[in-house]
Design a protein around this motif. Structure first.
Motif, short mmCIF file in Angstrom:
data_model
loop_
_atom_site.label_atom_id
_atom_site.label_comp_id
_atom_site.label_asym_id
_atom_site.label_seq_id
_atom_site.Cartn_x
_atom_site.Cartn_y
_atom_site.Cartn_z
N LYS A 38 0.83 -1.12 -0.04
CA LYS A 38 0.05 -0.14 0.06
C LYS A 38 1.02 1.29 -0.10
N LEU A 39 1.87 1.21 -0.76
CA LEU A 39 2.66 2.45 -1.07
C LEU A 39 2.08 3.42 -2.21
N ILE A 40 2.54 4.75 -2.21
CA ILE A 40 2.04 5.54 -2.89
C ILE A 40 2.80 5.57 -4.28
N PHE A 41 2.26 5.43 -5.51
CA PHE A 41 2.96 5.29 -6.63
C PHE A 41 3.55 6.70 -6.98
N ASP A 42 2.73 7.80 -6.81
CA ASP A 42 3.34 9.19 -7.09
C ASP A 42 4.45 9.53 -6.34
N ASP A 43 4.53 8.91 -4.85
CA ASP A 43 5.74 8.94 -4.03
C ASP A 43 6.93 8.40 -4.37
N PHE A 103 17.83 10.18 -2.49
CA PHE A 103 16.72 9.28 -2.03
C PHE A 103 16.39 9.95 -0.81
N LEU A 104 17.29 9.93 0.23
CA LEU A 104 17.09 10.51 1.75
C LEU A 104 16.52 11.89 1.61
N PHE A 105 17.25 12.63 0.92
CA PHE A 105 16.84 14.09 0.77
C PHE A 105 15.33 14.22 0.13
N ALA A 106 15.32 13.71 -0.77
CA ALA A 106 13.66 13.55 -1.37
C ALA A 106 12.67 13.23 -0.28
N GLY A 107 13.05 12.24 0.47
CA GLY A 107 12.04 12.05 1.39
C GLY A 107 11.84 12.90 2.61
N HIS A 111 8.22 15.26 2.34
CA HIS A 111 7.71 14.73 3.55
C HIS A 111 7.21 13.41 3.22
N ILE A 112 7.93 12.60 2.58
CA ILE A 112 7.65 11.07 2.52
C ILE A 112 8.31 10.03 3.25
N SER A 114 10.26 7.44 3.53
CA SER A 114 11.05 7.02 2.50
C SER A 114 11.46 5.46 2.79
N LYS A 115 11.36 5.05 4.22
CA LYS A 115 12.22 3.86 4.68
C LYS A 115 11.19 2.69 4.08
N PRO A 116 10.18 2.56 4.00
CA PRO A 116 9.46 1.29 3.15
C PRO A 116 9.59 1.10 1.92
N TYR A 117 9.85 2.24 1.32
CA TYR A 117 10.05 2.09 -0.39
C TYR A 117 11.60 1.34 -0.53
N ILE A 118 12.43 1.94 0.35
CA ILE A 118 13.87 1.26 0.02
C ILE A 118 13.66 -0.10 0.67
N THR A 119 13.16 -0.36 1.80
CA THR A 119 13.16 -1.68 2.18
C THR A 119 12.60 -2.86 1.14
#
Length: 258
Positions: A38-43, A103-107, A111-112, A114-119
């Motif tokens: 359930k991650l957001i595609f736009d993010d 990637f971390l900067f974008a998060g 205000h995303i 980012s941890k679940p995306y990279i995991t």
């Protein structure tokens, strides 16, 4: 094996084509875990754009650093020479570090979380990287040591590798290992819900790259003492990740004590 592939009378850089193909397939494969968790595609697209930009900048910067002696800096701002320098020569570890930082900067900036995306999507890195190594093989860059055993390859005239001897196919070996690693990481996450896929990637690739550097033969890689630049970075990733896992396990054990 050719720097350019002729497709419908267009001369397409083989390395760029393979990277593009890897990115396209990676985005297709990302759809399932994005839906599953359930991650957001736009993010995801925002994080990906920053990551790819950071990877390009980081890979180029590290190349410029380790090959500064071979670059004619007096001609650096000449349009043709500048275009040549910018379009050739990239170092993967620079791209990995630059990509992760962006990637971390974008998060943070957008205000995303980012941890679940990279995991859950860490396997996309070795997947794209594996296609990049196939591109290296086609172009002849990042070539292996002189070798006349099984699966030895000889590059044609006009490629970036020497054409007067047979070489170890280090690009294809690394590509196969990376694609296998990508599949293993995807299975660990999607089927086993393993929480340390990032650590597995850093450790396994660090060891793989450290060993493969011994059968690399391209000169512009940078060395310090007896190790190449990439071997030092590999050691840093492996040691740093192992220390992190030990610390995390110790903290978890401490938290479990009543």
């Amino acid at each position: 094996m050719s720097i350019y592939l002729n497709i419908l009378e267009f001369h397409i850089p083989s390395y760029g084509l393979m990277i593009t193909l890897g990115v396209i397939l990676a985005n297709v494969f990302a759809l399932y875990p994005l839906k599953k968790y359930k991650l957001i595609f736009d993010d995801f697209l925002i994080l990906e754009a920053y990551t790819l930009l950071g990877a390009f900048i980081g890979a180029k910067l590290l190349y410029l650093i380790i090959s500064y002696r071979e670059i004619d800096w007096s001609r650096f701002l000449e349009p043709r020479y500048f275009n040549y320098i910018m379009s050739s020569g990239f170092v993967f570890y620079g791209g990995l570090i630059g990509g992760l930082l962006c990637f971390l900067f974008a998060g943070k900036f957008h205000h995303i979380n980012s941890k679940p995306y990279i995991t859950h999507l860490i396997y996309l890195i070795p997947w794209i990287h594996g296609f990049g190594r196939i591109g290296c093989f086609l172009a002849g860059c990042c070539y292996g040591t002189p070798y006349d055993g099984p699966f030895a390859v000889q590059f044609p005239e006009g490629s970036l590798a020497p054409s007067d001897t047979t070489l170890f196919p280090v690009q294809l070996v690394e590509a196969i290992c990376l694609l296998i690693l990508a599949i293993v990481l995807a299975v660990l996450d999607l089927k086993k819900s393993y929480p340390h896929t990032i650590a597995v990637y850093f450790i396994v690739y660090g060891i793989l790259r450290f060993l493969l550097e011994y059968v690399r033969y391209d000169a512009v890689r940078g060395h310090l003492l007896a190790l190449s630049t990439s071997q030092w970075i590999s050691l840093g990733f492996v040691v740093g990740t192992v220390c992190y896992l030990i610390r995390a396990a110790h903290k978890q054990k401490k938290d479990m004590v009543p």
